[in-house]
Design an enzyme around this catalytic site. Structure first.
Site, short mmCIF file in Angstrom:
data_model
loop_
_atom_site.label_atom_id
_atom_site.label_comp_id
_atom_site.label_asym_id
_atom_site.label_seq_id
_atom_site.Cartn_x
_atom_site.Cartn_y
_atom_site.Cartn_z
N ARG B 119 0.82 -1.20 0.00
CA ARG B 119 0.00 0.00 0.00
C ARG B 119 0.87 1.26 0.00
O ARG B 119 0.39 2.33 -0.37
CB ARG B 119 -0.82 0.10 1.29
CG ARG B 119 -1.90 -0.93 1.43
CD ARG B 119 -2.36 -0.87 2.89
NE ARG B 119 -3.20 -2.01 3.19
CZ ARG B 119 -4.55 -1.95 3.18
NH1 ARG B 119 -5.18 -0.83 2.93
NH2 ARG B 119 -5.24 -3.03 3.46
N GLU B 120 2.11 1.12 0.42
CA GLU B 120 2.92 2.32 0.60
C GLU B 120 3.83 2.53 -0.61
O GLU B 120 3.40 3.11 -1.58
CB GLU B 120 3.65 2.24 1.93
CG GLU B 120 2.67 2.12 3.07
CD GLU B 120 3.30 2.00 4.45
OE1 GLU B 120 4.41 2.54 4.66
OE2 GLU B 120 2.68 1.37 5.31
#
Lengths: 905, 313
Positions: B119-120
């Protein structure tokens, strides 16, 4: 190669061991120990600080958790650091490390719990007064409860050990009112969290990471001490190993040095070995394919190729073409199979010339055992081969020669035959060579020839030449035959032996005998012939004389009444008789001397007299020169005969000169030694010694060769008036005197005759010419009995008459035995015996001996028509005298008288 | 004499008075390797470290915005949305652990999170490293500092060094603590007093005003209820330790930059600081803090941020 790996391995292992020991020997540096100690101390301090801070926090004297949080983090990092620091201890400190890790790790939670719980405890605790104040404000009736709670709280806080939480909680449970709810909540929170804080703190302390750190540190110290001890041990081991290594290195170096020395020696030796080899042999080295990689100078010289030309080439370039392919294949098979090949082969040089070599080819192996190179060592044997070939040829020739030679040849060694040829086999009738070789040498010599056998053996042992010997040998069957053998020494198989050449001379002997017989017959015939000539001559001369005698005798008979004529005729008979006697004398002289009255004579005066005498007869055209040395030694000679010699020579010389001429007369001394020329007439050899020489040379007509050869033959003459006996008589005289004569003559040039007489050292009395004795002067003095022995009745009669005429009493005997009988009969009265030498049965000498045996002082006169040989025999006897027949009555009387006179004296 | 002592006492008082304060001044780490710091800074802003090349560390930890993005949840690669509120990067060096659940023990360890999380930045270290290696500038820079091939450790090391340099000293409150009594106003002082008396300092203490301990969210009153719904990330430390005691336990966040890092709490569900304070009092202290006090506390909190590049916020 394997060795290398082994050494490498050992080296690596040793190095590793060394490194290992070194590592181990390092030990723990003190800094490390201090470091560990300090980290442990730090950890302990941190722990203690944390504990102290926790205390402060609980007391409220510290209000934030930064210090304990950082301390906690520090504990962890220190733990890791400590772990890392003691990591090398490994297993040894595992329990301690585990303990430390456990304690430190385990401390994390209590710290967190402490923080969490303390925060909540402090907050609730802080809120309690406010809360209680609010409740009191809202519900003042609850003040008492609140006070009670406060009181209990105070106890809890100030005397925690006195505080009974359970009772308090029960008390709290009683407070039901909703106003108390937050209070209860917060109180519970206080208790709960306070317990938690205490527990967390206690746990933290209990975990005692400081202790575990210290324990670890101490354990590490111990361990490090152990390590140090171990390290010391290892250091010791290291030292030992290093020492050993050093020793080993020293030993290796020493060995290296030694082996260098050995190597140097070996190299030097090898250098000289190679040098020697190069000097002697042809050396070449090839690789395993057979291509040349090295060849020495001799190789170049022999083959004609330079080293450069040969490198890389195969030995095939030297193929001579005489050996088959199979030969080379075998060679290659042998050496490639790892074996040395030895053999003789012929090679061809660059210029095409062929040479033989005796070769050895050896494979050289490398360390793996594979063939790497081949080395060949050859010696040039061309010469030997040639020699061998020639030797073989020579042997063959020798064999052919030996076999075909008609002579029997055999080689004797230590009494046995070691070789015989075909002829020998045939000669000795052995079936085969082997059969003969089986027999000892002596088997072939007859019993009597032991002397010959020993000569053979001696010659063999002494390796000397055996001159031609004659002997009787026998065949194997025992058949005898005459043989001549000679031997030459030789070596047979290194040992001394004798080569005998044996020739069957039976035939030759027979031939020789026949020849001898024939020769004798021939000589006999010749002698008869010469005798015939001689007899003829004598007969002729005597005939003449006899004719005169007979004629005169006949006339005498006829004119017996006329004494004058009778006397004339008897005188002529006498003269002729004398002439006959002279002739006889000359004959005898030719034959060998006749009566000789030898005495030491100085020849120079004699010669001088003769020379003067002859000079008188010479014409004035002929000169006679004298070269007479005065210091000549005397010679033992009969004066009369020597005179005759001189006279003869001079007369011949004079007669040879027609018209003008010179005769030289020389007398001197000369020496005959061992190597003097001895070509005297008659082929006699003069003994060594001093000689007096007489030389007569003339410048007359000389002689041709044929004449010269014949001058000494009786009745040979070139003179018209000569009888031809002069020179022959002269030769006889000279021989009788042990002298020599040599004639040199050249036609029309002249003649030189040299005569030698052996000199004697004795003093000599002046020779007196033989004077005829006066028979009559002695008549009165002599008388007595005389025995006459002669086998010629006429002579006996004549002699008896003569002696009786003189006054003797004569007894006669006609042979030896009779003579002895008569002697014995008249022994007492006999004064003298005259005996003929040559008589049948008993000769004069025997009679003389017999007489002398009985009466040694009895004078015995011997008479004979012969002379010289008799003289030898006579000289041993004590003979009073010798009368030569024919003798004049005066001679007889003189001799008898002289003999008697001598005895009287 | 008495006057002198009194004066001395008065003078000493502040120090004496400050000898046991729950909050201490920030002392930035010293001896930082400037080369690493600048490299780390470069890397911090390097979008190529992300999978799609759009997201750098600075994308979420915006230095202009107080070290975070000001969003409830950060936006990662390919527009993916995160699930936890971005903590500030400023003063992160003071936190004893990183992440809300304290799963990273160090700044270096923290980096794996954003870079690898889908997600990052959604990347892999392999790609990161290969990008860095291929880039001549980075290659040069890394070579200069580390002298070996680029490894993730180097990246972490450089970036951490940079992050350490983001420790902000010189806040007004620190000045006050250090003796500059006039650095903060009376209101702010009053706010501080309330901050202490209420017991906020029980957890929000130390140089970072928090960030050095764990605490349960909802000690006095449960914060997480079934009605509200419990997300996995709500479980906090439990996700790390699996210890039931650690359920709803989070790292106490540092309040130093709190005034700049709305929205608040782990899930960014609290929009304002006022509300955050209120909730804190209710759930953590078990007290209802009056609004005026909340305001004062809020005012106090404004004194906490340090100077970045010598500039106040």
């Amino acid at each position: 190669m394997k060795r290398f790996w082994l050494y490498g391995l050992v080296g690596v292992v040793t190095a590793l061991l060394l490194m290992f020991f070194y590592q181990k020997s390092v030990g723990i540096q003190p800094e490390r120990v201090y470091q560990v100690e300090s980290i442990a101390y730090d950890l302990a301090a941190t722990h203690n600080k944390l504990t102290a801070d926790m205390g402060l926090l609980v007391q409220g004297r510290l209000s934030h958790y930064d210090t304990i949080t950082q301390a906690q983090m520090r504990l962890l990092s220190l733990q890791h650091k400590l772990q890392a620091s003691v990591a090398e201890a490994g297993e040894a400190l595992r329990p301690e490390l585990a303990q430390l890790a456990a304690s430190v790790q385990a401390q994390i939670e209590p710290v967190e719990t402490f923080k969490t719980s303390l925060a909540l405890y402090r907050n609730s605790l802080r809120y309690l007064p406010t809360l209680m104040a609010d409740i009191e404000e809202k519900s003042p009736e609850l003040a008492g409860v609140l006070h009670e709670i406060q009181r209990r709280m105070y106890v809890m806080l100030s005397q925690p050990s006195e505080f009974d939480q359970q009772t308090f909680l029960r008390y709290l449970a009683q407070l039901k009112s909703s106003e108390f709810q937050p209070l209860k909540q917060h109180l519970q929170a206080v208790f709960e969290h306070y317990t938690e804080v205490s527990q967390a703190m206690a746990l933290f302390i209990a975990l005692a990471s400081d202790q575990t750190a210290k324990t670890l540190s101490q354990a590490y110290l111990q361990w490090s001490q152990q390590q140090d001890e171990r390290a010391n041990l290892y250091r010791l081991l290291l030292l030992l190993l290093s020492g050993l290594l050093l020793l080993y290195i020293v030993w290796v170096l020493w060995r290296l040095q030694q082996s260098r020395g050995v190597l140097k020696k070996t190299n030097t030796f090898l250098h000289y070995l190679q040098k020697a080899l190069d000097e002697h042999a042809i050396v070449s080295i090839t690789d395993k394919a057979g291509n040349i990689i090295f060849a020495n100078d001799k190789f170049s010289r022999m083959s004609g190729y330079t080293l450069h030309e040969m490198l890389g080439k195969n030995h095939r370039i030297l193929k001579s073409g005489i050996h088959s392919e199979a030969f080379y294949n075998k060679l290659w098979a042998t050496i490639s199979g790892g074996k040395t090949w030895r053999g003789v082969m012929q090679n061809k040089a660059k210029d095409g010339s062929l040479y033989w070599v005796d070769s050895s080819i050896t494979p050289i192996f490398n360390e793996q055992g594979d063939i790497e190179q081949y080395i060949s060592v050859r010696t040039d044997i061309t010469q030997q081969v040639d020699t061998l070939a020639r030797f073989k040829e020579s042997r063959a020739r020798y064999k052919v020669l030996s076999d075909m030679i008609p002579y029997a040849l055999g080689v004797v060694q230590r009494g046995a035959w070691v070789y015989v040829n075909k002829s020998a086999v045939a000669l000795f009738a052995t079936g085969s060579m082997q059969e003969m070789l089986n027999q000892p040498v002596t088997h072939f010599f007859i019993e009597d020839e032991k002397n010959l056998v020993s000569k053979v053996q001696q010659a063999c042992e002494q390796q000397s030449v055996l001159l031609m010997q004659e002997g009787c040998l026998q065949t194997i069957q025992g058949q005898k035959f005459a043989a001549e053998l000679q031997g030459a020494p030789l070596l047979w198989e290194g040992e001394p032996a004798l080569l005998l050449a044996i020739h069957d001379i039976t035939e030759r002997k027979a031939e020789a005998e026949a020849k001898q017989t024939y020769q004798e017959q021939l000589e006999h015939t010749q002698r008869l012939e010469s005798l015939g000539v001689l007899a003829g001559g004598i007969a002729h001369d005597f005939n003449n004389i006899l004719a005169a005698i007979m004629g005169n005798a006949a006339l005498a008979v006829r004119h017996v009444e006329e004494p004058q004529a009778l006397l004339q005729y008897l005188e002529k008979i006498n003269i002729s008789s004398v002439r006959a006697a002279e002739l006889c004398e000359q004959m005898l002289m030719y034959a060998g001397g006749g009566v000789m009255d030898k005495q030491p004579v100085l020849l120079h005066e004699l010669l001088h007299d003769v020379a003067n005498m002859v000079r008188a007869t010479l014409t004035n055209q002929i000169t006679l020169e004298e070269d007479i040395a005065a210091d000549v030694l005397p010679v033992e000679a009969d004066i009369r005969q020597v005179q005759q010699v001189m006279l003869n020579l001079l007369t011949n010389a004079a007669e040879s000169i027609e018209g003008r001429g010179v005769i030289r007369l020389k007398l001197g001394m000369t020496m005959i030694d061992a190597d003097a020329d001895q070509d005297w007439v008659g082929e006699q050899k003069l003994a060594c010694g001093q000689y007096v020489f007489l030389e007569v040379s003339d410048t007359g007509c000389g002689m041709d060769r044929q004449t010269k050869a014949k001058i000494f033959e009786p009745f040979f003459t070139t003179k018209f008036t000569g009888r031809g006996l002069g020179m022959s008589a002269l030769l006889g005289i000279i021989h009788a005197h042990n002298g020599g004569i040599v004639v040199d003559s050249e036609e029309s040039k002249g003649t030189n005759i040299r005569v030698l007489f052996p000199a004697v050292e004795t003093t000599v009395a002046t020779p007196e010419p033989h004077a005829a004795s006066d028979t009559h002067a002695m008549l009165g003095e002599v008388s007595g009995k005389v025995l006459l022995i002669d086998d010629e009745p006429d002579i006996l009669e004549f002699a008896a008459a003569v002696l009786e005429d003189v006054g003797f009493d004569v007894i006669t005997a006609s042979n030896g035995e009779e003579g002895i009988a008569q002697y014995q009969a008249h022994q007492q009265t006999l004064k003298l015996v005259v005996c003929d030498m040559v008589m049948p049965k008993l000769g004069g000498i025997a009679v003389a001996k017999h007489i002398h045996a009985h009466t040694p002082e009895m004078p015995v006169l011997l008479s004979s028509g012969y002379d010289e040989q008799s003289l030898d025999k006579i000289s041993q006897l004590d003979i009073a005298g010798f009368i030569r027949k024919p003798y004049m009555p005066e001679t007889l009387v003189d001799s008898v008288s002289a003999a008697l006179k001598a005895t009287k004296k | 004499m008495r006057m002198v002592c009194l004066c001395f006492l008065l003078l000493a008082m502040p120090s004496l008075a400050f000898s046991n304060e729950p909050i201490v001044p920030i002392v930035a780490p010293t001896g930082l390797n400037q080369a690493k710091v600048s490299l780390g800074e470069r890397l911090f802003f390097e979008t190529q470290l992300s999978a799609d090349g759009n997201i750098s560390c600075a994308s979420c930890h915006d230095l202009e915005l107080g070290g975070m993005d000001g969003l409830r949840f950060p936006i990662g690669v390919y527009g993916k949305v995160g699930d936890m509120n971005t903590p500030t990067v400023f003063n992160a060096a003071l936190n004893f652990k990183q992440f809300w659940d304290g799963r990273a023990d160090s700044l270096e360890a923290q980096m794996d999170g954003p870079i690898l999380r889908g997600r990052e930045m959604g990347n892999t270290w392999k790609q990161v490293v290969s990008f860095l290696r291929d880039d001549p500038v980075y290659h040069e820079l890394f070579q200069t500092i580390y002298n070996t091939a680029i490894t993730p450790e180097h990246v972490r090391d450089a970036m951490a060094e940079f992050e350490r340099s983001l420790t902000l000293e010189g806040s007004r409150f620190d000045q006050y603590l250090q003796g500059k009594l006039q650095a903060i106003s009376a209101e702010e002082k009053a706010g501080y007093k309330l901050f202490k008396s209420y017991g906020c300092v029980a957890c929000h203490q130390g140089a970072g005003v928090g960030g050095n301990m764990f605490q349960k969210l909802g000690v006095m009153k449960a914060y997480f209820t079934q009605e509200k719904g419990i997300e996995p990330h709500d479980l906090g430390r439990f996700n790390v330790t699996q210890n039931p005691k650690d359920k709803f336990v989070f790292k106490v966040p540092s309040l130093r930059m709190v005034v700049l890092t709305a929205p608040y709490f782990h899930d960014g569900s609290v929009a304002t600081l006022f509300e955050a304070i209120k909730l804190m009092g209710r759930h953590q202290l078990g007290r209802e803090i009056p609004d005026d006090d909340v305001k004062l506390i809020e005012v106090f909190l404004h004194t906490l941020p340090g100077l970045y590049q010598d500039k106040a916020w």
